[in-house]
Write a protein that holds these residues in place. Structure first.
Motif, PDB file in Angstrom:
ATOM      1  N   PHE A  31       0.984  -1.079  -0.276  1.00 58.12           N
ATOM      2  CA  PHE A  31      -0.070  -0.059  -0.007  1.00 58.12           C
ATOM      3  C   PHE A  31       0.840   1.271   0.134  1.00 58.12           C
ATOM      4  CE2 PHE A  31      -2.201   3.479   2.125  1.00 58.12           C
ATOM      5  CZ  PHE A  31      -3.519   3.460   1.286  1.00 58.12           C
ATOM      6  N   LYS A  32       0.604   2.078  -1.027  1.00 58.65           N
ATOM      7  CA  LYS A  32       1.366   3.516  -0.859  1.00 58.65           C
ATOM      8  C   LYS A  32       0.355   4.518  -0.536  1.00 58.65           C
ATOM      9  CE  LYS A  32       4.610   2.416  -4.341  1.00 58.65           C
ATOM     10  NZ  LYS A  32       5.678   3.043  -5.480  1.00 58.65           N
ATOM     11  N   GLN A  33      -0.795   4.740  -1.316  1.00 58.56           N
ATOM     12  CA  GLN A  33      -1.809   5.621  -1.053  1.00 58.56           C
ATOM     13  C   GLN A  33      -3.017   5.313  -1.805  1.00 58.56           C
ATOM     14  OE1 GLN A  33       0.296   9.305  -2.873  1.00 58.56           O
ATOM     15  NE2 GLN A  33      -1.207   9.259  -4.548  1.00 58.56           N
ATOM     16  N   PHE A  34      -4.076   5.994  -1.674  1.00 58.09           N
ATOM     17  CA  PHE A  34      -5.417   5.633  -2.032  1.00 58.09           C
ATOM     18  C   PHE A  34      -5.770   6.555  -3.211  1.00 58.09           C
ATOM     19  CE2 PHE A  34      -9.895   6.280  -2.229  1.00 58.09           C
ATOM     20  CZ  PHE A  34     -10.486   5.074  -2.489  1.00 58.09           C
ATOM     21  N   GLY A  35      -6.125   6.070  -4.271  1.00 52.04           N
ATOM     22  CA  GLY A  35      -6.471   6.963  -5.375  1.00 52.04           C
ATOM     23  C   GLY A  35      -8.209   6.770  -5.825  1.00 52.04           C
ATOM     24  N   GLN A  36      -8.170   5.674  -6.003  1.00 51.10           N
ATOM     25  CA  GLN A  36      -9.958   5.071  -6.251  1.00 51.10           C
ATOM     26  C   GLN A  36      -9.846   3.573  -6.252  1.00 51.10           C
ATOM     27  OE1 GLN A  36     -10.463   6.726 -10.066  1.00 51.10           O
ATOM     28  NE2 GLN A  36     -10.832   4.712 -10.895  1.00 51.10           N
ATOM     29  N   VAL A  37     -10.949   3.003  -6.276  1.00 51.17           N
ATOM     30  CA  VAL A  37     -11.524   1.858  -6.250  1.00 51.17           C
ATOM     31  C   VAL A  37     -12.270   1.400  -7.358  1.00 51.17           C
ATOM     32  CG1 VAL A  37     -12.480  -0.402  -5.463  1.00 51.17           C
ATOM     33  CG2 VAL A  37     -11.295   1.148  -3.960  1.00 51.17           C
ATOM     34  N   TYR A  38     -12.019   0.502  -8.292  1.00 53.02           N
ATOM     35  CA  TYR A  38     -12.945   0.441  -9.564  1.00 53.02           C
ATOM     36  C   TYR A  38     -13.256  -1.294  -9.839  1.00 53.02           C
ATOM     37  CZ  TYR A  38      -9.276   0.221 -12.929  1.00 53.02           C
ATOM     38  OH  TYR A  38      -8.191  -0.142 -13.659  1.00 53.02           O
ATOM     39  N   MET A  39     -14.141  -1.336 -10.587  1.00 53.03           N
ATOM     40  CA  MET A  39     -14.464  -2.697 -10.794  1.00 53.03           C
ATOM     41  C   MET A  39     -14.441  -3.050 -12.415  1.00 53.03           C
ATOM     42  SD  MET A  39     -17.313  -5.219 -11.885  1.00 53.03           S
ATOM     43  CE  MET A  39     -18.288  -3.827 -12.013  1.00 53.03           C
ATOM     44  N   THR A  40     -13.903  -3.840 -13.062  1.00 50.12           N
ATOM     45  CA  THR A  40     -14.057  -4.108 -14.477  1.00 50.12           C
ATOM     46  C   THR A  40     -14.257  -5.533 -14.568  1.00 50.12           C
ATOM     47  OG1 THR A  40     -12.906  -3.525 -16.811  1.00 50.12           O
ATOM     48  CG2 THR A  40     -11.444  -4.422 -14.812  1.00 50.12           C
ATOM     49  N   THR A  41     -14.964  -5.660 -15.850  1.00 53.10           N
ATOM     50  CA  THR A  41     -15.005  -7.186 -16.157  1.00 53.10           C
ATOM     51  C   THR A  41     -14.461  -7.710 -17.394  1.00 53.10           C
ATOM     52  OG1 THR A  41     -17.164  -6.942 -17.167  1.00 53.10           O
ATOM     53  CG2 THR A  41     -17.258  -7.168 -14.951  1.00 53.10           C
ATOM     54  N   SER A  42     -14.247  -8.897 -17.587  1.00 48.85           N
ATOM     55  CA  SER A  42     -13.909  -9.559 -18.964  1.00 48.85           C
ATOM     56  C   SER A  42     -14.545 -10.784 -19.360  1.00 48.85           C
ATOM     57  CB  SER A  42     -12.193  -9.810 -18.940  1.00 48.85           C
ATOM     58  OG  SER A  42     -11.429  -8.781 -18.685  1.00 48.85           O
ATOM     59  N   TYR A  43     -15.065 -10.714 -20.635  1.00 48.67           N
ATOM     60  CA  TYR A  43     -15.607 -11.915 -21.039  1.00 48.67           C
ATOM     61  C   TYR A  43     -14.575 -13.142 -21.302  1.00 48.67           C
ATOM     62  CZ  TYR A  43     -19.793  -8.766 -21.443  1.00 48.67           C
ATOM     63  OH  TYR A  43     -20.718  -7.998 -21.020  1.00 48.67           O
ATOM     64  N   PRO A  44     -15.047 -14.277 -21.157  1.00 48.84           N
ATOM     65  CA  PRO A  44     -14.185 -15.433 -21.688  1.00 48.84           C
ATOM     66  C   PRO A  44     -13.513 -15.291 -22.740  1.00 48.84           C
ATOM     67  CG  PRO A  44     -16.296 -16.168 -20.659  1.00 48.84           C
ATOM     68  CD  PRO A  44     -16.426 -15.041 -21.247  1.00 48.84           C
ATOM     69  N   GLY A  45     -12.074 -15.569 -22.826  1.00 47.59           N
ATOM     70  CA  GLY A  45     -11.249 -15.302 -24.088  1.00 47.59           C
ATOM     71  C   GLY A  45     -10.917 -13.951 -24.420  1.00 47.59           C
ATOM     72  N   VAL A  46     -11.417 -12.779 -23.864  1.00 49.24           N
ATOM     73  CA  VAL A  46     -11.109 -11.546 -24.190  1.00 49.24           C
ATOM     74  C   VAL A  46      -9.640 -11.163 -23.655  1.00 49.24           C
ATOM     75  CG1 VAL A  46     -11.924  -9.270 -24.066  1.00 49.24           C
ATOM     76  CG2 VAL A  46     -13.580 -10.878 -24.652  1.00 49.24           C
ATOM     77  N   VAL A  47      -8.877 -10.550 -24.379  1.00 45.70           N
ATOM     78  CA  VAL A  47      -7.702 -10.039 -23.995  1.00 45.70           C
ATOM     79  C   VAL A  47      -7.611  -8.542 -23.722  1.00 45.70           C
ATOM     80  CG1 VAL A  47      -5.462  -9.505 -24.593  1.00 45.70           C
ATOM     81  CG2 VAL A  47      -6.423 -11.742 -25.058  1.00 45.70           C
ATOM     82  N   LYS A  48      -7.532  -7.803 -22.474  1.00 42.28           N
ATOM     83  CA  LYS A  48      -7.604  -6.506 -22.437  1.00 42.28           C
ATOM     84  C   LYS A  48      -6.092  -6.097 -22.273  1.00 42.28           C
ATOM     85  CE  LYS A  48     -12.025  -5.601 -20.423  1.00 42.28           C
ATOM     86  NZ  LYS A  48     -12.651  -4.925 -19.262  1.00 42.28           N
ATOM     87  N   ALA A  49      -5.442  -5.667 -23.476  1.00 44.82           N
ATOM     88  CA  ALA A  49      -3.899  -5.392 -23.043  1.00 44.82           C
ATOM     89  C   ALA A  49      -3.333  -4.578 -24.324  1.00 44.82           C
ATOM     90  CB  ALA A  49      -3.063  -6.683 -23.098  1.00 44.82           C
TER      91      ALA A  49
END
Length: 155
Positions: A31-49
């Motif tokens: 832990f360094k500091q707090f910026g925000q918390v968010y949720m993201t999702t990915s569907y099967p086989g999907v690449v997020k890069a």
């Protein structure tokens, strides 16, 4: 492991009502500091890069499904410059992964259902000047093939 990357094993605390799992605490080493918390999702086989940040550190936890997360150290002054690392984690292998600035990262959902990822970056998202630098998933700048089967070595 790439210099500056940290993992924290996570554990469920079950009782008759359900389960609890702490993800990150202000007294954790990562832990360094707090910026925000968010949720993201990915569907099967999907690449997020691929993407990296110059200011923020990312703290990533997959709470539903499973992901294969890859890292590439783009820091020329790093002892692990050019190194690629791979992590498999999620509901069956819970960890918190800390990714420092200038380390490209991305993931692929490897579960049969949608994966849910909780991210706790050290900086809030700046819509006017995003601290986000992107490359396509098949960028020749990063020696990694998202199509290789688990256990095969990239790079």
């Amino acid at each position: 492991m790439i210099d500056g990357v940290k993992t924290k094993p996570l554990q469920f605390v079950p009782d008759e009502r359900g389960r609890l799992m702490e993800i990150i605490r202000c007294d954790d080493e990562c832990f360094k500091q707090f910026g925000q918390v968010y949720m993201t999702t990915s569907y099967p086989g999907v690449v997020k890069a691929w993407h990296c940040h110059h200011l923020q550190t990312d703290n990533i936890c997959c709470v539903k499904g499973m992901i294969k997360l890859a890292l590439y150290d783009a820091r020329e002054d790093s002892p692990t410059f050019g190194q690629v690392d791979e992590f498999f984690f999620g509901e069956h292998a819970p960890i918190l992964l800390t990714v420092p600035p200038y380390v490209y990262h991305g993931w692929k959902c490897i579960s049969e259902d949608e994966s849910i990822i909780i991210s706790t970056p050290t900086e809030p998202y700046n819509r006017e000047q995003p601290d986000e630098y992107r490359l396509p998933a098949d960028s020749p700048e990063i020696p990694y093939d998202w199509l290789l089967l688990p256990g095969r070595r990239n790079g």
